[in-house]
Structure formats: C-alpha cells, structure tokens
Design an enzyme around this catalytic site. Structure first.
Site, PDB file in Angstrom:
ATOM      1  N   HIS A 284       3.613   1.746  -7.217  1.00  0.00           N
ATOM      2  CA  HIS A 284       2.174   1.507  -7.378  1.00  0.00           C
ATOM      3  C   HIS A 284       1.427   2.817  -7.599  1.00  0.00           C
ATOM      4  O   HIS A 284       1.640   3.801  -6.912  1.00  0.00           O
ATOM      5  CB  HIS A 284       1.591   0.694  -6.228  1.00  0.00           C
ATOM      6  CG  HIS A 284       1.574   1.345  -4.887  1.00  0.00           C
ATOM      7  ND1 HIS A 284       0.572   2.206  -4.477  1.00  0.00           N
ATOM      8  CD2 HIS A 284       2.407   1.245  -3.822  1.00  0.00           C
ATOM      9  CE1 HIS A 284       0.787   2.598  -3.246  1.00  0.00           C
ATOM     10  NE2 HIS A 284       1.912   2.041  -2.825  1.00  0.00           N
ATOM     11  N   ASP A 296       3.314   8.071  -1.162  1.00  0.00           N
ATOM     12  CA  ASP A 296       2.824   6.696  -1.239  1.00  0.00           C
ATOM     13  C   ASP A 296       1.730   6.586  -2.307  1.00  0.00           C
ATOM     14  O   ASP A 296       0.557   6.727  -1.993  1.00  0.00           O
ATOM     15  CB  ASP A 296       2.280   6.267   0.130  1.00  0.00           C
ATOM     16  CG  ASP A 296       1.934   4.790   0.193  1.00  0.00           C
ATOM     17  OD1 ASP A 296       2.409   4.016  -0.654  1.00  0.00           O
ATOM     18  OD2 ASP A 296       1.172   4.414   1.098  1.00  0.00           O
ATOM     19  N   GLU A 330      -2.074  -1.813  -5.172  1.00  0.00           N
ATOM     20  CA  GLU A 330      -1.220  -2.312  -4.095  1.00  0.00           C
ATOM     21  C   GLU A 330      -1.867  -2.114  -2.738  1.00  0.00           C
ATOM     22  O   GLU A 330      -1.740  -2.955  -1.847  1.00  0.00           O
ATOM     23  CB  GLU A 330       0.141  -1.593  -4.137  1.00  0.00           C
ATOM     24  CG  GLU A 330       1.178  -2.139  -3.165  1.00  0.00           C
ATOM     25  CD  GLU A 330       1.137  -1.519  -1.779  1.00  0.00           C
ATOM     26  OE1 GLU A 330       1.768  -2.071  -0.855  1.00  0.00           O
ATOM     27  OE2 GLU A 330       0.457  -0.480  -1.600  1.00  0.00           O
ATOM     28  N   GLU A 331      -2.573  -1.003  -2.556  1.00  0.00           N
ATOM     29  CA  GLU A 331      -3.058  -0.626  -1.233  1.00  0.00           C
ATOM     30  C   GLU A 331      -4.112  -1.563  -0.670  1.00  0.00           C
ATOM     31  O   GLU A 331      -4.150  -1.807   0.527  1.00  0.00           O
ATOM     32  CB  GLU A 331      -3.608   0.810  -1.253  1.00  0.00           C
ATOM     33  CG  GLU A 331      -2.569   1.887  -1.520  1.00  0.00           C
ATOM     34  CD  GLU A 331      -1.560   2.035  -0.392  1.00  0.00           C
ATOM     35  OE1 GLU A 331      -1.611   1.256   0.573  1.00  0.00           O
ATOM     36  OE2 GLU A 331      -0.701   2.928  -0.490  1.00  0.00           O
ATOM     37  N   ASP A 358       8.774   2.086  -3.029  1.00  0.00           N
ATOM     38  CA  ASP A 358       7.495   2.249  -2.333  1.00  0.00           C
ATOM     39  C   ASP A 358       7.732   2.578  -0.861  1.00  0.00           C
ATOM     40  O   ASP A 358       7.061   2.069   0.023  1.00  0.00           O
ATOM     41  CB  ASP A 358       6.643   0.982  -2.470  1.00  0.00           C
ATOM     42  CG  ASP A 358       5.242   1.150  -1.885  1.00  0.00           C
ATOM     43  OD1 ASP A 358       4.806   2.312  -1.700  1.00  0.00           O
ATOM     44  OD2 ASP A 358       4.581   0.133  -1.598  1.00  0.00           O
ATOM     45  N   HIS A 428      -0.590   7.199   4.355  1.00  0.00           N
ATOM     46  CA  HIS A 428      -2.031   6.944   4.387  1.00  0.00           C
ATOM     47  C   HIS A 428      -2.851   8.071   5.021  1.00  0.00           C
ATOM     48  O   HIS A 428      -3.966   7.834   5.498  1.00  0.00           O
ATOM     49  CB  HIS A 428      -2.355   5.632   5.114  1.00  0.00           C
ATOM     50  CG  HIS A 428      -1.813   4.412   4.439  1.00  0.00           C
ATOM     51  ND1 HIS A 428      -1.978   3.147   4.961  1.00  0.00           N
ATOM     52  CD2 HIS A 428      -1.104   4.248   3.290  1.00  0.00           C
ATOM     53  CE1 HIS A 428      -1.393   2.261   4.169  1.00  0.00           C
ATOM     54  NE2 HIS A 428      -0.853   2.923   3.137  1.00  0.00           N
TER      55      HIS A 428
END
Length: 461
Positions: A284, A296, A330-331, A358, A428
């Site tokens: 993603h 990520d 995606e997030e 991922d 994140h």
C-alpha cells in the site's frame, strides 16, 4: 535413538525420489531462483526507490500532497522499467488531516509534565482551549463497563493494556491490544467520557506516540482520542497510582475534509498462453503522516515493483499476466483494495493469486497462505526451493488487507512473512524512517516474492 528430520529435508528427499523429469524440473527451478536472488542482491533497485519515496516524499496519508507525489513517482518508476503497461486506477479516499501538533500534560503535585501524544486517525479535535479532566485508567472494555457511567462521566479514559510481550509473533500481540485504539473512544463515550487516551501499540518503551485508525460507533458522542507514547503511559499510570485524582490535559487540531481523488498505481507484464489469468503482487502506497512510511508500507511497494523488474531483467516470459499494484488508502479505509477488486469483478478478470508485502522490510521468513487444502499443498511442496534462502515458513498466516477482497473472487492469497520482532518499534510512528531499513533485507524480500511469482506462473494450481 530416533532423530527428528526437518520437513524441508523430507520434501527435498521426496522431490529427488521422483522420476528424472521431476528432478530435472527441480534443478531448473532451483537454478532460476538462484538467478533471481543473485540479481536482487547485486543489482537490486528497491533501496534507492525507497530512499526517494521515504526521504524526498515522506508521509503519504490519503488525500495529502505526499500521496499524490507518491502516485506520480511510482508510475514514473514502472514506466522507466519498461513494464508492458502502466496505468492509474481512480480511487476516492478519505481525507483526514492532523493540523498543528498536539499538546499534552500530566499534572503531578502542582507540576505540569509534558508527554508525547498523537491524535488517532479519524478522531475529532478537542476544543481550541483543549480538555483537562481527571483520568480513569482501564485495561479493557469489560473493566470500563464495570465502572459504570457514574465513575466515568466527565473524565478522560486511559486505555493502558500493553501488547503482550510473551507473544513471539508480535502481530498476535498487536491483535490482542489494538481494539483499544479502534473502539476505545466509542466505549468511553457511551459512559459519558470527555476524551480517550490510548497506550501506543508497540512493545518498546520510548517517546514516540504511535498513531493509527479509530472509528466512532453510531449514535455516540464524538470525543477526541489520542495515542500516548509508552513512556508517557508509564508515567501517567504511575501518577494515578500515587494520586487517583491526577488530571490530564490535551489539545489537538485534527479534522476530516471531504473525500479526495487519488489512484492505485498498476504496472503490468503481459502474459502468454494464459494471459487471461492474473497474478498480483503489491503493497500500500499510503502511510501515516508522522514518519516517512518506510517500513509501512513503502518497503512493500518497492519490493512489488522490484519483483517484476527481476523477472523482466532475467528475460523471463510469463505465461500469465503479472501486475504490481500500489494500493491507496489501506491505513484509513481500504478504498484502494476494494476499488481494485470491484473493477476486477466488473471486468470479469480472473485473478489466480495475489501476494502482498505489508509487514515491513525485514528478513523474509516465508509466506502465509489462504486457499484450499489442495492449493496449500501445492505451495508448501515448493518449500525445498525456498529453504536455501531462509524461507522455512509456508502455510501459516494470512494474505493481506488490500488483497483480501480478491480472495472472495477465488484468488489464492499470500502474505510475505518477515521477521516481526522489530516491526512495531516503527509502526505508525515518527521513527518509521528510511534509516530503519536494511538494504539487504529489503532485497531478500523482493527476491522471495519474485521467486513465488515465478513458481505460481510456471505451475499454476
């Protein structure tokens, strides 16, 4: 004394016990897969692509300028690699923005101690003047509900259940704690809380708040919600033990804007005898805004492009159509994966398999598989071809969020499984930067996916 023999050895023995044509096929496949890894580790390109994606473009939250730049950049990369076809697929995406940096304090013995927080994606802002209130610490929703509205109303609920450090697979630990982040605001608001603070989803003690998506339930007040760093969570918990009347203040400025226009980015190698069957490999393209989105999921995107580049560079002519897909959103919505699958269904495209990376750019260990027992057996039978490269885990685990909808259309789903021990150090958070990436580990992951594509394309199911 009976000695334990590794399954991989048994499989190798079984392969070589077959007639000579099977032995010949094994040797041919083994030789070609070695060429894939040799090319990846000597002339690999994903590290430089990721450097630009991470350091020159940076955070790529859906709807942002960074996301738009990432679309243009990955389209450019695949065109420069002379893929047979490169195109953009329009996607409507949520557009949440953080705004000015958050502020938070713990009031301890008439002292105001600053602690790091980050608004959770999708949260509302606090009032301009912020929120200050007493804090109720809980470990789970059952404990919160047992307190009742009388004890929770007007307070800030502090969800402080850590990821379980005894879980060797850190994704299992994450799954066991992340409900606080996703639904904590809703559960707190039902009992009259004025805000929610959630311990960051990481096994590490540090000063980086880890953001992530949250959602509001229907019919409950929208209360502001933020993640607090694990060091901050430890300090807040200690303060509450010493003084249950401890107060917390936080102020955040996030907002949700109208839906924005964006794209999935798709590069294709056209197939031959089975061109109507499609094999997808992807990651993603969007990331959270605090860091550079290197692990990520910038790593997954460049690995997907590199997997096709490796096959093309080695002169491989695919039977089936191969696609590298950079999924958007995606997030905080999965709009890219859903849009891709909806388009495939509308066009009656047949996806044989989909592979997703991922879980960060760490050392690859294997692939999770979602498919029928027969399909899993076929994939696991290739274990001897992967074992020389440290990929011993075939079967256990899932595919991935973006390719999930393709599974409903009959595609076999595979998720690259890297070593998970360090992933949630960066997940994140502002620490998810290019400096956290190992060039060699990144290249090994790309080669692993290219090898899997080659075998699926060669033998099918």
């Amino acid at each position: 004394m009976i000695k334990f023999i590794r399954p991989a050895f048994l499989l190798v023995t079984a392969v070589f016990a077959q007639p000579s044509f099977v032995q010949s096929s094994f040797q041919k496949d083994s030789t070609f897969i070695k060429k894939i890894f040799d090319e990846a580790l000597t002339n690999g390109k994903p590290y430089e692509w990721l450097r630009i994606l991470s350091t020159d473009i940076g955070g790529r939250l859906s709807g942002s300028e960074g996301a738009a730049k990432a679309v243009s950049y990955t389209e450019k990369v695949m065109k420069e690699e002379n893929f047979d076809r490169v195109f953009l697929q329009p996607v409507k995406v949520p557009h949440w923005v953080r705004g000015k940096a958050e502020t938070a304090f713990i009031f301890v013995n008439d002292k105001k101690i600053s602690v790091p927080i980050a608004a959770l994606g999708g949260s509302v802002a606090t009032p301009v003047e912020g929120i200050q209130a007493e804090v109720i610490e809980v470990q789970n929703f059952l404990e919160l509900r047992a307190l009742g509205k009388e004890k929770v109303a007007g307070k800030i609920v502090f969800f402080n259940r850590p990821m379980d450090p005894t879980k060797l697979n850190t994704f299992d630990a994450y799954a066991g704690a992340v409900d606080q982040r996703g639904n904590g605001a809703t559960e707190a608001a039902k009992l009259g809380a004025v805000g929610a603070i959630v311990r960051s989803m990481t096994t590490r003690l540090d000063d980086f708040p880890h953001t992530g998506g949250m959602r509001y339930g229907v019919g409950v007040p929208l209360i502001p919600t933020a993640a607090i760093s694990t060091n901050g969570a430890e300090l807040l918990s200690k303060s509450l033990r010493e003084n249950p009347k401890t107060q917390f203040y936080f102020q955040q400025n996030c907002e949700t804007l109208p839906m924005a226009d964006s794209h999935n980015v798709i590069g294709e190698m056209k197939g031959g005898t089975h061109a109507s069957e499609i094999i997808v490999v992807g990651g993603h393209l969007d990331s959270w805004d605090l860091g550079q989105g290197a692990h990520d999921d910038g790593s997954g995107c460049v690995q997907a492009i590199e997997a096709l580049r490796l096959l093309k560079k080695l002169g491989y002519t695919p039977k089936r159509t191969l696609r590298a897909v950079m999924f958007m959103n995606e997030e905080n919505g999965l709009r890219g994966g859903i849009t891709y699958a909806d388009s495939a269904s509308a066009k009656k495209e047949m996806h044989l398999a989909a592979i997703e990376s991922d879980r960060g750019g760490f050392t690859p260990l294997g692939f999770g598989i979602v498919g029928t027992a027969e399909q899993k057996t076929r994939l696991i039978s290739w274990q001897p071809l992967f074992s020389p490269y440290g990929l011993h885990e075939l079967g256990k685990g899932g595919g991935g969020a973006d390719i999930g909808p393709l599974g409903q259309q009959g595609a076999v789903l595979l998720g690259l499984i890297p070593d998970s021990q360090r992933y949630f150090d960066y997940h994140h958070a502002a620490s998810d930067t290019f400096e956290a990436i190992s060039k060699r580990e990144l290249e090994m992951g790309a080669a692993s996916m290219a090898a899997m594509i080659y075998l699926i394309d060669t033998y099918g199911f």
